[in-house]
Design a protein around this motif. Structure first.
Motif, mmCIF file in Angstrom:
data_model
loop_
_atom_site.group_PDB
_atom_site.id
_atom_site.type_symbol
_atom_site.label_atom_id
_atom_site.label_comp_id
_atom_site.label_asym_id
_atom_site.label_seq_id
_atom_site.Cartn_x
_atom_site.Cartn_y
_atom_site.Cartn_z
ATOM 1 N N SER A 76 29.884 69.429 -26.476
ATOM 2 C CA SER A 76 29.201 68.842 -27.631
ATOM 3 C C SER A 76 27.695 68.997 -27.568
ATOM 4 O O SER A 76 27.046 69.289 -28.574
ATOM 5 C CB SER A 76 29.560 67.359 -27.755
ATOM 6 N N SER A 82 28.833 70.286 -31.362
ATOM 7 C CA SER A 82 29.511 68.980 -31.384
ATOM 8 C C SER A 82 30.776 69.020 -32.229
ATOM 9 O O SER A 82 31.741 68.310 -31.959
ATOM 10 C CB SER A 82 28.551 67.903 -31.903
ATOM 11 N N GLY A 127 35.994 65.481 -27.196
ATOM 12 C CA GLY A 127 34.655 65.151 -26.733
ATOM 13 C C GLY A 127 34.682 64.170 -25.580
ATOM 14 O O GLY A 127 35.733 63.645 -25.195
#
Length: 479
Positions: free
Chosen positions: A323, A328, A188
């Protein structure tokens, strides 16, 4: 007992007393064959509340250093000096000694509340389950022939995925010339930000961040000893002139920006200001970290340029992820920059986790390459726009002139200024009691009087009900 509590330090007095007694037990100040001083005695000697002494003894007891028996007083645990010589570590002291600071208390509370209770969630910065492309991802996960290695993948991330991301950036974000060797796959965007701060800055360095901004809430800057200076925002984003002033006064080493549908304000940095920021970066040699989770979520359907696509000198480190636009839970993000920088970040990432999961990289690659991806983005933007429209209508209906906001043209957040004074924490507590949660503004900025609502997590019906409950809570705390 010559020791006295230090009332000028930030450390709680009960913790100071507990540490003093612990040291005294170790060095013999408090003999192991005699009772420890009573709570009343210590309170009187040190001119502190008895409850403070009770808290100190509670901590020592939880760590196995003392025993408390009604009628016998407080004594040192005999097992410390006995045959076994076993002791429980003072875990609280270890927790407080860590080099990475904890999240803000209110951030921890929000996370716990949304995890432990069923609330209308206008706080969490993610999509609702029905906005995930679940059918496509599940099909790809079940039908995919896993032809890659099941060992550690390339430290920068799977090379096929990096090629796909480079193609995606060229086609979808108008970023020509992205080279797979200049891309690092991260867990992420959050991990990418951490790597930049930890690898490219040192304690005492000064950086500029937007105010308000998501970066404002990150303790990583303080953990790393970085000095943060704030760039105020208006409807067109930051003022480039403020950036020059900060640089001249504080020798800014890096600029952190979220130019497209910024979190939390939803603002879009205007084209003229983008050019000015890049010119300033080139003139003074200040690198820019562009955090871009939302540029594909334009409700008008128009293409949104990135700072990186305008960067002709290699001054921008570009961070993005799947995400906020896909899922996510995939934990797929990336950072693009000069090869030497990427190699440095890769080295540290490998020290942390030996590289990213092969499975999620394969799924992300298949989805980005499929016809399902553009169809998903089109549907996502349509649904987000409906929810944006709903929260704007609900705010106007239930709060009217009590609130001022600008409806964003993309992204997932709406930033609201409440026009009457209120106690932020009381408002949060009352809202939670009514089954709705939001993000208090001071967690994302230096000014009071704001709240952030996220409209991607709930459907239109829940958004309307959530704002109704929020308005009821606001009325109560203002009375």
């Amino acid at each position: 007992m010559n020791w006295m509590p230090d009332r000028n330090t930030k450390k709680a007095i009960y913790k100071q007393l507990a540490e003093y007694i612990e040291v005294g037990i170790a060095d013999g100040t408090f003999p192991h064959d005699e009772p420890l001083p009573s709570e009343r005695f210590l309170a009187k000697v040190y001119n502190i509340n008895r409850s403070t002494v009770v808290s100190a003894y509670d901590e020592l007891e939880s760590n196995g250093l003392i025993q408390r028996k009604r009628g016998s007083g407080t004594t040192i645990n005999k097992d410390i000096w006995g045959i076994t010589k076993k002791r429980i570590p003072s875990w609280n002291r270890y927790i407080e000694a860590g080099s990475i600071l904890p999240n803000l208390a209110v951030t921890q509370k929000i996370r716990k509340e949304v995890t432990d209770h069923k609330l209308i969630n206008l706080a969490s910065g993610e999509l609702s389950d029905d906005l995930f492309p679940q059918t496509s991802l599940r099909s790809m996960a079940s039908n995919r022939s896993f032809i890659g290695s099941l060992g550690y993948d390339h430290p920068q991330g799977n090379v096929i995925l990096r090629k796909t991301i480079a193609k995606h950036l060229s086609q979808e974000r108008k970023m020509e010339g992205a080279d797979p060797s200049s891309i690092l796959i991260t867990s992420g965007a959050q991990q990418a930000l951490h790597l930049v701060i930890q690898c490219l800055l040192k304690p005492g360095d000064a950086v500029a961040i937007e105010n308000p901004s998501y970066s404002y809430s990150l303790p990583i800057f303080k953990s790393a000893g970085i000095r943060t200076y704030y760039l105020s925002m208006d409807k067109e984003g930051i003022n480039p002139d403020d950036l020059v002033s900060l640089y001249k006064k504080h020798k800014i080493r890096m600029i952190f920006l979220n130019p497209a549908f910024q979190n939390p304000t939803g603002t879009f940095l205007s084209p003229s200001r983008r050019k000015a920021v890049l010119d300033i970066s080139s003139k003074y040699g200040i690198p820019i970290v562009e955090d871009d989770p939302y540029s594909l979520t334009s409700f008008r359907g128009n293409e949104v340029s990135t700072l990186k696509s305008m960067d002709t000198h290699g001054n921008v480190l570009y961070i993005s992820s799947l995400s906020k636009i896909v899922a996510s839970g995939l934990r797929i993000g990336w950072i693009i920059g000069p090869k030497a920088v990427i190699e440095r970040l890769t080295d540290v990432k490998q020290q942390i986790d030996f590289g990213h999961s092969s499975f999620t990289q394969w799924i992300a690659n298949d989805f980005l390459e499929s016809k399902d991806f553009p169809a998903h983005i089109k549907r996502l933007n349509l649904q987000l726009k409906k929810r944006r429209d709903q929260i704007a209508k609900s705010l106007e209906f239930f709060l009217g002139n009590q609130v001022h906001f600008h409806a964003p043209e993309g992204g997932i957040h709406i930033w609201c200024k409440l026009n009457k004074e209120f106690n932020e924490m009381k408002l949060l507590e009352e809202s939670i009691k009514r089954g709705v949660i939001f993000v208090p503004g001071t967690t994302m900025g230096s000014e009071k009087g704001y709240v952030r609502f996220t409209f991607a997590r709930e459907n239109e019906e829940n958004i309307h009900e959530g704002i109704k409950r929020f308005a009821e809570a606001l009325l109560l705390v203002q009375e």
